[in-house]
Motif scaffolding. Sequence first.
Motif, mmCIF file in Angstrom:
data_model
loop_
_atom_site.group_PDB
_atom_site.id
_atom_site.type_symbol
_atom_site.label_atom_id
_atom_site.label_comp_id
_atom_site.label_asym_id
_atom_site.label_seq_id
_atom_site.Cartn_x
_atom_site.Cartn_y
_atom_site.Cartn_z
ATOM 1 N N SER A 1 0.853 -1.213 0.000
ATOM 2 C CA SER A 1 0.000 0.000 0.000
ATOM 3 C C SER A 1 0.877 1.247 0.000
ATOM 4 O O SER A 1 0.593 2.226 -0.708
ATOM 5 N N LEU A 2 1.945 1.224 0.790
ATOM 6 C CA LEU A 2 2.824 2.399 0.850
ATOM 7 C C LEU A 2 3.550 2.612 -0.482
ATOM 8 O O LEU A 2 3.715 3.752 -0.935
ATOM 9 N N ARG A 3 3.958 1.499 -1.113
ATOM 10 C CA ARG A 3 4.623 1.649 -2.418
ATOM 11 C C ARG A 3 3.663 2.301 -3.413
ATOM 12 O O ARG A 3 4.014 3.226 -4.147
ATOM 13 N N PHE A 4 2.394 1.834 -3.395
ATOM 14 C CA PHE A 4 1.394 2.405 -4.306
ATOM 15 C C PHE A 4 1.141 3.882 -3.980
ATOM 16 O O PHE A 4 0.975 4.708 -4.881
ATOM 17 N N TYR A 5 1.130 4.204 -2.692
ATOM 18 C CA TYR A 5 0.948 5.601 -2.267
ATOM 19 C C TYR A 5 1.991 6.489 -2.969
ATOM 20 O O TYR A 5 1.658 7.548 -3.523
ATOM 21 N N TRP A 6 3.264 6.052 -2.950
ATOM 22 C CA TRP A 6 4.316 6.900 -3.530
ATOM 23 C C TRP A 6 4.318 6.858 -5.050
ATOM 24 O O TRP A 6 4.716 7.828 -5.707
ATOM 25 N N GLU A 7 3.831 5.765 -5.632
ATOM 26 C CA GLU A 7 3.670 5.750 -7.100
ATOM 27 C C GLU A 7 2.600 6.757 -7.520
ATOM 28 O O GLU A 7 2.743 7.465 -8.525
ATOM 29 N N CYS A 8 1.509 6.810 -6.734
ATOM 30 C CA CYS A 8 0.457 7.797 -7.037
ATOM 31 C C CYS A 8 0.991 9.212 -6.848
ATOM 32 O O CYS A 8 0.663 10.127 -7.612
ATOM 33 N N ASP A 9 1.841 9.397 -5.827
ATOM 34 C CA ASP A 9 2.416 10.725 -5.598
ATOM 35 C C ASP A 9 3.260 11.151 -6.807
ATOM 36 O O ASP A 9 3.233 12.306 -7.231
ATOM 37 N N HIS A 10 4.003 10.200 -7.360
ATOM 38 C CA HIS A 10 4.837 10.492 -8.526
ATOM 39 C C HIS A 10 3.962 10.954 -9.705
ATOM 40 O O HIS A 10 4.260 11.959 -10.364
ATOM 41 N N LEU A 11 2.869 10.222 -9.925
ATOM 42 C CA LEU A 11 1.953 10.617 -11.007
ATOM 43 C C LEU A 11 1.340 11.992 -10.695
ATOM 44 O O LEU A 11 1.239 12.859 -11.576
ATOM 45 N N ALA A 12 0.960 12.186 -9.425
ATOM 46 C CA ALA A 12 0.344 13.464 -9.038
ATOM 47 C C ALA A 12 1.284 14.628 -9.326
ATOM 48 O O ALA A 12 0.868 15.687 -9.808
ATOM 49 N N LYS A 13 2.580 14.410 -9.067
ATOM 50 C CA LYS A 13 3.533 15.513 -9.288
ATOM 51 C C LYS A 13 3.684 15.813 -10.785
ATOM 52 O O LYS A 13 3.833 16.981 -11.183
ATOM 53 N N THR A 14 3.634 14.767 -11.601
ATOM 54 C CA THR A 14 3.677 14.993 -13.055
ATOM 55 C C THR A 14 2.472 15.832 -13.475
ATOM 56 O O THR A 14 2.576 16.775 -14.281
ATOM 57 N N ILE A 15 1.313 15.507 -12.904
ATOM 58 C CA ILE A 15 0.088 16.241 -13.250
ATOM 59 C C ILE A 15 0.163 17.681 -12.732
ATOM 60 O O ILE A 15 -0.186 18.632 -13.449
ATOM 61 N N LEU A 16 0.673 17.855 -11.507
ATOM 62 C CA LEU A 16 0.761 19.216 -10.947
ATOM 63 C C LEU A 16 1.717 20.090 -11.761
ATOM 64 O O LEU A 16 1.475 21.287 -11.951
ATOM 65 N N ALA B 1 -6.037 19.571 -3.185
ATOM 66 C CA ALA B 1 -5.610 20.417 -4.305
ATOM 67 C C ALA B 1 -6.117 19.762 -5.594
ATOM 68 O O ALA B 1 -6.842 20.359 -6.389
ATOM 69 N N ILE B 2 -5.708 18.509 -5.804
ATOM 70 C CA ILE B 2 -6.311 17.693 -6.867
ATOM 71 C C ILE B 2 -6.595 16.309 -6.279
ATOM 72 O O ILE B 2 -6.019 15.925 -5.252
ATOM 73 N N THR B 3 -7.479 15.577 -6.933
ATOM 74 C CA THR B 3 -7.730 14.179 -6.568
ATOM 75 C C THR B 3 -7.517 13.321 -7.807
ATOM 76 O O THR B 3 -8.010 13.662 -8.886
ATOM 77 N N LEU B 4 -6.758 12.236 -7.644
ATOM 78 C CA LEU B 4 -6.692 11.215 -8.694
ATOM 79 C C LEU B 4 -7.727 10.163 -8.302
ATOM 80 O O LEU B 4 -7.884 9.855 -7.115
ATOM 81 N N LEU B 5 -8.417 9.608 -9.267
ATOM 82 C CA LEU B 5 -9.450 8.618 -8.934
ATOM 83 C C LEU B 5 -9.431 7.488 -9.956
ATOM 84 O O LEU B 5 -9.471 7.737 -11.162
ATOM 85 N N PHE B 6 -9.335 6.281 -9.433
ATOM 86 C CA PHE B 6 -9.385 5.091 -10.279
ATOM 87 C C PHE B 6 -10.677 4.358 -9.935
ATOM 88 O O PHE B 6 -10.969 4.147 -8.758
ATOM 89 N N GLN B 7 -11.441 3.985 -10.946
ATOM 90 C CA GLN B 7 -12.688 3.262 -10.658
ATOM 91 C C GLN B 7 -12.719 1.962 -11.449
ATOM 92 O O GLN B 7 -12.079 1.836 -12.486
ATOM 93 N N ASP B 8 -13.488 0.991 -10.923
ATOM 94 C CA ASP B 8 -13.635 -0.263 -11.662
ATOM 95 C C ASP B 8 -14.679 -0.076 -12.770
ATOM 96 O O ASP B 8 -15.060 1.059 -13.073
ATOM 97 N N ASP B 9 -15.167 -1.178 -13.340
ATOM 98 C CA ASP B 9 -16.039 -1.023 -14.510
ATOM 99 C C ASP B 9 -17.525 -0.944 -14.149
ATOM 100 O O ASP B 9 -18.376 -1.011 -15.023
ATOM 101 N N CYS B 10 -17.833 -0.805 -12.863
ATOM 102 C CA CYS B 10 -19.240 -0.830 -12.437
ATOM 103 C C CYS B 10 -20.011 0.423 -12.875
ATOM 104 O O CYS B 10 -21.144 0.344 -13.324
ATOM 105 N N GLY B 11 -19.369 1.574 -12.766
ATOM 106 C CA GLY B 11 -20.051 2.831 -13.087
ATOM 107 C C GLY B 11 -20.820 3.363 -11.891
ATOM 108 O O GLY B 11 -20.879 2.744 -10.826
ATOM 109 N N GLY B 12 -21.391 4.538 -12.064
ATOM 110 C CA GLY B 12 -22.169 5.160 -10.986
ATOM 111 C C GLY B 12 -21.630 6.533 -10.607
ATOM 112 O O GLY B 12 -22.345 7.361 -10.062
ATOM 113 N N LEU B 13 -20.333 6.780 -10.923
ATOM 114 C CA LEU B 13 -19.774 8.105 -10.618
ATOM 115 C C LEU B 13 -20.401 9.140 -11.558
ATOM 116 O O LEU B 13 -20.521 8.900 -12.762
ATOM 117 N N GLU B 14 -20.771 10.269 -10.983
ATOM 118 C CA GLU B 14 -21.378 11.344 -11.777
ATOM 119 C C GLU B 14 -20.794 12.687 -11.343
ATOM 120 O O GLU B 14 -20.439 12.856 -10.180
#
Length: 349
Positions: free
Chosen positions: A150-165, A220-233
């Motif tokens: 989980s911690l490794r994934f946390y920092w991978e997401c941080d890396h992507l977030a910084k690219t986006i920022l 500041a920003i949110t990254l969001l990954f969702q499965d294929d169920c749907g429902g986000l609006e």
Amino acid sequence: MADDSTIPVVDFQVFSSPSPSDHVYQTSKLLTSALHTHGIVALINHPLASTSLAAAFHRARSFFSLPSSTKLQAPHPPGYAVHRGYSPPGLEKVSQLTSSSISSEALKKLRAEISDVKESFEVGSESNSEQPNIWLPDEASSLPGFKNDSLRFYWECDHLAKTILRSVAIGLDMPDPDFFVQRCTGLNNQLRILHYPPIAAGEVDQGAMTRMPAHSDWSAITLLFQDDCGGLEVEDPISPDSFIPVTPIEGACLVNVGDLLMRWSNDYLKSPLHRVALPQLSDRFEGEERMTRQRYSIPYFVGPDPDVLVECLPSCSSTSNPAKYEPITQRAYNAMRGCTHYESSEEAT
Ligand SMILES: O=C(O)CCC(=O)C(=O)O
Ligand SMILES: [Fe+2]
């Protein structure tokens, strides 16, 4: 770019390989233009490895499959101040309603009538002493590797977030592309895994349950990954009060503006209202116990470090467009939103 009834899609391929700066600039302009019009964008071909993402969803499914008594050994603390650990279904209720927009009696009644059906587990940086992580005491036997992965994934997401920022800063024509990265160091981000269990179709018919009511994020920003169920609006920018579906795209990273980037940009970038609605009729399992599909999602909230002052960017104000908000730190903003949230959902504590 998509039409007005769907959210914009931006191809982020240029950030996966060395690319000419004019390509980076064009992509960054597409990004900020989408965040200006819709407040949310689906990034495809982003640099986060698809294997990491698949593993994160697998980890979420394994965690939520544990018995409740095990998950409750890493309990989310009561109150709004710390966002870590496990929240069982119905515990957390988010709402955009504030005590200034509705009487507290009416708010209580509303909250008693509608229950949020979801469970979550939240993780932050191990260096954030104000928000200490809460792990299962016995995770080695119940879920080997859960903490480290989980911690490794946390920092991978941080890396992507910084690219986006960085891309946001470029898209806003800011003189320093690292402006946001220097203020959002990764210390104060929040990884949340979410499980929306199946719901009895009868409850759907009566409208007695929701998955997540409309709200904006405090980040500041949110990254969001969702499965294929749907429902986000997300709220339709050209028809406020109506919502457009955010149809899942496999592997895409949704990026939405949070309240603090909206304040930084003086409302140029919009922090959109979004919600998780119940699944469509066609997506229900039939049978005696007619149930809806379950859903998993993984938001990653990117916050400025707690004492960074979020104040209107010079490039986003002018004499004809003065700053709309007082400068505020993340810590103060969190307390302001959290107090309202906490006072109005005391049954959740
Ligand atoms: O589950 C989702 O897709 C949305 C989650 C969300 O908006 C949140 O946790 O703030
Ligand atoms: Fe959200």
